[in-house]
Design an enzyme around this catalytic site. Structure first.
Site, PDB file in Angstrom:
ATOM      1  N   LYS A 151       0.983  -1.081   0.005  1.00  0.00           N
ATOM      2  CA  LYS A 151      -0.057   0.049   0.024  1.00  0.00           C
ATOM      3  C   LYS A 151       1.039   1.162   0.038  1.00  0.00           C
ATOM      4  O   LYS A 151       1.167   1.765   1.189  1.00  0.00           O
ATOM      5  CB  LYS A 151      -0.935   0.051   1.243  1.00  0.00           C
ATOM      6  CG  LYS A 151      -2.152   0.812   1.017  1.00  0.00           C
ATOM      7  CD  LYS A 151      -3.342   0.581   2.200  1.00  0.00           C
ATOM      8  CE  LYS A 151      -4.029   1.684   2.675  1.00  0.00           C
ATOM      9  NZ  LYS A 151      -4.824   2.285   1.366  1.00  0.00           N
TER      10      LYS A 151
HETATM   11  N1  PMP Z   1      -7.953  -0.891  -2.894  1.00  0.00           N
HETATM   12  C1  PMP Z   1      -7.161   0.489  -2.501  1.00  0.00           C
HETATM   13  C2  PMP Z   1      -6.538   0.734  -3.650  1.00  0.00           C
HETATM   14  C3  PMP Z   1      -7.283   1.067  -1.435  1.00  0.00           C
HETATM   15  O1  PMP Z   1      -6.742   2.140  -1.177  1.00  0.00           O
HETATM   16  C4  PMP Z   1      -8.249   0.302  -0.196  1.00  0.00           C
HETATM   17  C5  PMP Z   1      -8.252   1.170   1.012  1.00  0.00           C
HETATM   18  N2  PMP Z   1      -7.003   0.562   1.790  1.00  0.00           N
HETATM   19  C6  PMP Z   1      -8.675  -0.787  -0.637  1.00  0.00           C
HETATM   20  C7  PMP Z   1      -8.681  -1.510  -1.821  1.00  0.00           C
HETATM   21  C8  PMP Z   1      -9.549  -1.432   0.415  1.00  0.00           C
HETATM   22  O2  PMP Z   1      -8.747  -1.948   1.440  1.00  0.00           O
HETATM   23  P1  PMP Z   1      -8.979  -2.242   2.906  1.00  0.00           P
HETATM   24  O3  PMP Z   1     -10.160  -2.927   3.069  1.00  0.00           O
HETATM   25  O4  PMP Z   1      -7.792  -2.864   3.687  1.00  0.00           O
HETATM   26  O5  PMP Z   1      -9.088  -0.609   3.533  1.00  0.00           O
END
Ligand code: PMP
Length: 294
Positions: A151
């Site tokens: 991320k």
């Molecule tokens: N895809 C992207 C590109 C994101 O930024 C996020 C947010 N973190 C998600 C999916 C969803 O991830 P999560 O459920 O871990 O927040």
């Protein structure tokens, strides 16, 4: 509009007043991107899935060659300090690791690696309860071009452009296809479809396997709902009864419609989505009540 952050944040080992925290204009990650981060949510004073977020943060940093000067326990404790100092009940939390301002060379042993944990009173971008999507003209890159499970801020530029373009066209958000043309995800959420009582979701090969996505798959199993992870093409969209998106910030949001250019798909049903929303809302608070850190 300014960000409604809470009074204290944690930066490189210290709790400081949020307005006193400053970073240099020569910050490496500002010029070249490459920071890694997490978006987390506290419910009733406890962060939901904090262990998973912290593990992902550390793994993202490792992938991006950011040697984190703090270990898992220190990062978890830093979150707790921010919660206690700000008397947080419900908040959006942000953990960020970035390269400092000691050099503007692309790589230098002198560059520091910094950690910030901060909290906002509310999520940065609240979505409406039922979202209108279109298909972005931008695509998710090949996994060899950008490691999808890291991320990293470096992956977000075309998500930002996609979001701006979606808003300009009157949509709440955009779906990005992957480099092959399969449905991938939205700009900050994963996507699910429902067909004949089963959940169908793209395989997390080219996009972030969200913690909420994984939680929804677990909830579905507990409700005896079958989940299929598949390559999904735009042509299949007309087959689905319901659609929803998932993310820490968005939680679970119903999708009202998807505009594919040639045709607009409207999802009139949301029965299973509502069941999952109810279960998720109860889980985020019951998990925290049980006193679990994660
Ligand atoms: N895809 C992207 C590109 C994101 O930024 C996020 C947010 N973190 C998600 C999916 C969803 O991830 P999560 O459920 O871990 O927040």
């Amino acid at each position: 509009m300014t960000i409604d952050h809470l009074d204290y944040l944690w930066i490189n080992g210290k709790l400081v007043a949020s307005e006193e925290a400053k970073i240099s204009v020569l910050t490496h990650s500002l010029h070249y991107s490459g920071a890694v981060f997490e978006g987390e949510r506290a419910y009733d004073g406890k962060i939901f899935k904090l262990a998973e977020h912290t593990n992902r943060l550390i793994a993202s940093a490792q992938t991006m060659h950011l040697p984190v000067p703090y270990n898992f326990e220190q990062i978890v404790n830093a979150h707790q300090l921010v919660i206690n100092k700000n008397h947080i009940k419900d908040a959006y939390m942000r953990a960020l690791i970035w390269r400092g301002s000691e050099s503007l060379r692309l790589t230098s042993l002198e560059l520091s690696v910094n950690l910030l944990i901060t909290a906002l009173r509310s999520v940065p971008r609240p979505l409406p309860p039922s979202v209108k999507l279109h298909i972005s003209r931008w695509r998710k890159p090949h996994p060899n071009a950008a490691p999808p499970q890291a991320k990293s801020s470096s992956h977000y530029q075309m998500m930002i452009v996609s979001q701006i373009e979606a808003k300009e066209l009157g949509f709440d958000d955009a779906i990005l296809l992957d480099w092959r043309g399969f449905i991938a995800e939205c700009t900050t959420t994963n996507i699910f479809f429902v067909k004949g009582g089963q959940l169908i979701t793209p395989i997390a090969e080219t996009f972030l396997n969200g913690i909420t996505r994984q939680t929804v798959i677990e909830i579905a199993a507990s409700l005896s709902l079958v989940v299929q992870e598949q390559h999904l093409s735009l042509e299949q969209l007309t087959e689905y009864d319901e659609c929803f998106i998932t993310g820490t910030s968005a939680e679970i949001k119903t999708v009202d419609s998807i505009d594919c250019g040639a045709q607009k798909i409207i999802f009139s049903s949301n029965e299973i989505t509502h069941c999952l929303q109810k279960a998720y809302a109860s889980l985020v608070r019951s998990a925290t009540k049980a006193g679990q850190v994660a």
